[in-house]
Write a protein that holds these residues in place. Structure first.
Motif: not given
Length: 364
Positions: A320-333
């Motif tokens: 939401t704050q723009g610190k991460m993209k949504w796809a890397p956030a899902v795949l990375g975590v």
């Protein structure tokens, strides 16, 4: 066949018992909170049962994931504690052998988590907002039950009427307490009627008295009136309310390119993946030793659940704050945790120790 059926049967029993306990606790807590909100005028008291059911639907995905995790950890921990796991391992079953019965038992629950997260949860939030907005659209006079005190939507006014008349737009024997800018006013009138003028709502009072007290000095003034008009707020506009992200459907979130929408999408997709990771985490962390009376594996499992679900909320905030993209956030975590858990299960199976042996040691 006996291995799969026995494990799945015990898992289902543990899951249903855990889910019933969690639902009972959550229902009690939610009911207390909703009753408190109803007394403050957040929504109509007649809608308490609907609000309660919708709130339970919104909490259902997390409850299902938690019940699944607890059932896997408790069942496998019992098997280790009672040396049943040793019997299965002596029969040739490894840690990865438990993945088949676990996933066969868990896939309907994961599918239910996906359906409730992606479809039912937004619908429940939307229905809750409809009930709240419908109640806010009613006038302060119409929402008052005769013989009961009721606070206004902004909390600055308290109303009491003796009876309704004229389609619940007119109240008889009106009592009001108004608090505004350091003054408190007590207004009584024989009759009050609500009117809307240029987008503002006014309460027309007939044959009444107003007693005003300044809170800083204690000065009291009294006045009688035959007719008075009191501003009670703006007339609600249904078109001005922006839709809440939690109430948006998943298809609308996919079409929305805003960071807030992507953050909500990360939370929904992550929760579905988290339910699957809970199965792997339960298998990886439930190992124990029957000769040592230790429950550290249960502590590690609880710690992992708390940290993981807080990380789920944190990644939503980052997107939401723009610190991460949504796809890397899902795949990375979530993908990273999946790989780490599979590696931990393989390590418990001794796969890495087998790879580290020398060829002659393996032949010996």
């Amino acid at each position: 066949m006996l291995f799969d059926s026995s494990v799945r049967r015990e898992l289902w029993r543990s899951f249903m018992a855990t889910l019933v306990v969690l639902l009972t606790v959550v229902l009690t807590m939610v009911l207390i909170r909703i009753l408190g909100q109803a007394t403050k005028g957040a929504f109509a008291p007649a809608d308490v049962s609907l609000i309660l059911s919708y709130t339970v639907v919104t909490q259902l995905p997390v409850l299902l994931a938690l019940a699944l995790f607890v059932s896997v950890v408790s069942v496998l921990s019992r098997m280790w504690r009672d040396s049943e796991m040793v019997v299965w391992q002596a029969s040739g079953a490894r840690q990865f052998s438990f993945l088949r019965p676990l996933l066969r038992m868990a896939w309907p629950i994961v599918a239910l988590v996906a359906a409730s997260t992606l479809v039912a949860r937004p619908w429940a939030y939307d229905q809750t907002e409809v009930l709240r907005h419908r109640f806010e659209k009613r006038s302060d006079m119409a929402r008052i039950a005769p013989g009961q005190f009721q606070a206004s939507a902004d909390g600055k006014r308290v109303f009491f009427i003796d009876s309704h008349s004229d389609g619940q737009t007119t109240g008889r024997n009106v009592f009001m307490v108004l608090t505004d800018e350091g003054t408190e006013s007590v207004v009584t009138a024989r009759e009050g009627q609500l009117q809307v003028d240029k987008g503002m709502r006014y309460l027309i009072l007939n044959n009444g008295e107003r007693i005003q007290t300044r809170l800083d000095t204690g000065e009291i003034t009294s006045a009688h009136f035959d007719r008075a008009r009191v501003l009670v707020g703006e007339a609600p506009d249904a078109g001005s309310a922006a839709p809440e992200l939690r109430a948006m459907s998943t298809t609308d979130l996919l079409a929305d390119r805003s960071r807030e929408a992507r953050g909500e999408l990360v939370w929904r997709l992550g929760l579905v993946w988290a339910a699957l990771n809970m199965v792997l985490a339960g298998l990886a962390l439930a190992a124990g030793n029957s000769r040592r009376n230790s429950s550290w594996n249960l502590v590690y499992a609880l710690l992992l659940f708390v940290v993981y679900f807080n990380l789920l909320t944190l990644t939503q905030s980052w997107v939401t704050q723009g610190k991460m993209k949504w796809a890397p956030a899902v795949l990375g975590v979530h993908g990273g945790l999946t790989m780490a858990l599979l590696a931990l299960i393989a390590w418990r199976d001794g796969a890495f120790r087998m790879l580290g042996r020398r060829p002659q040691e393996a032949r010996a």
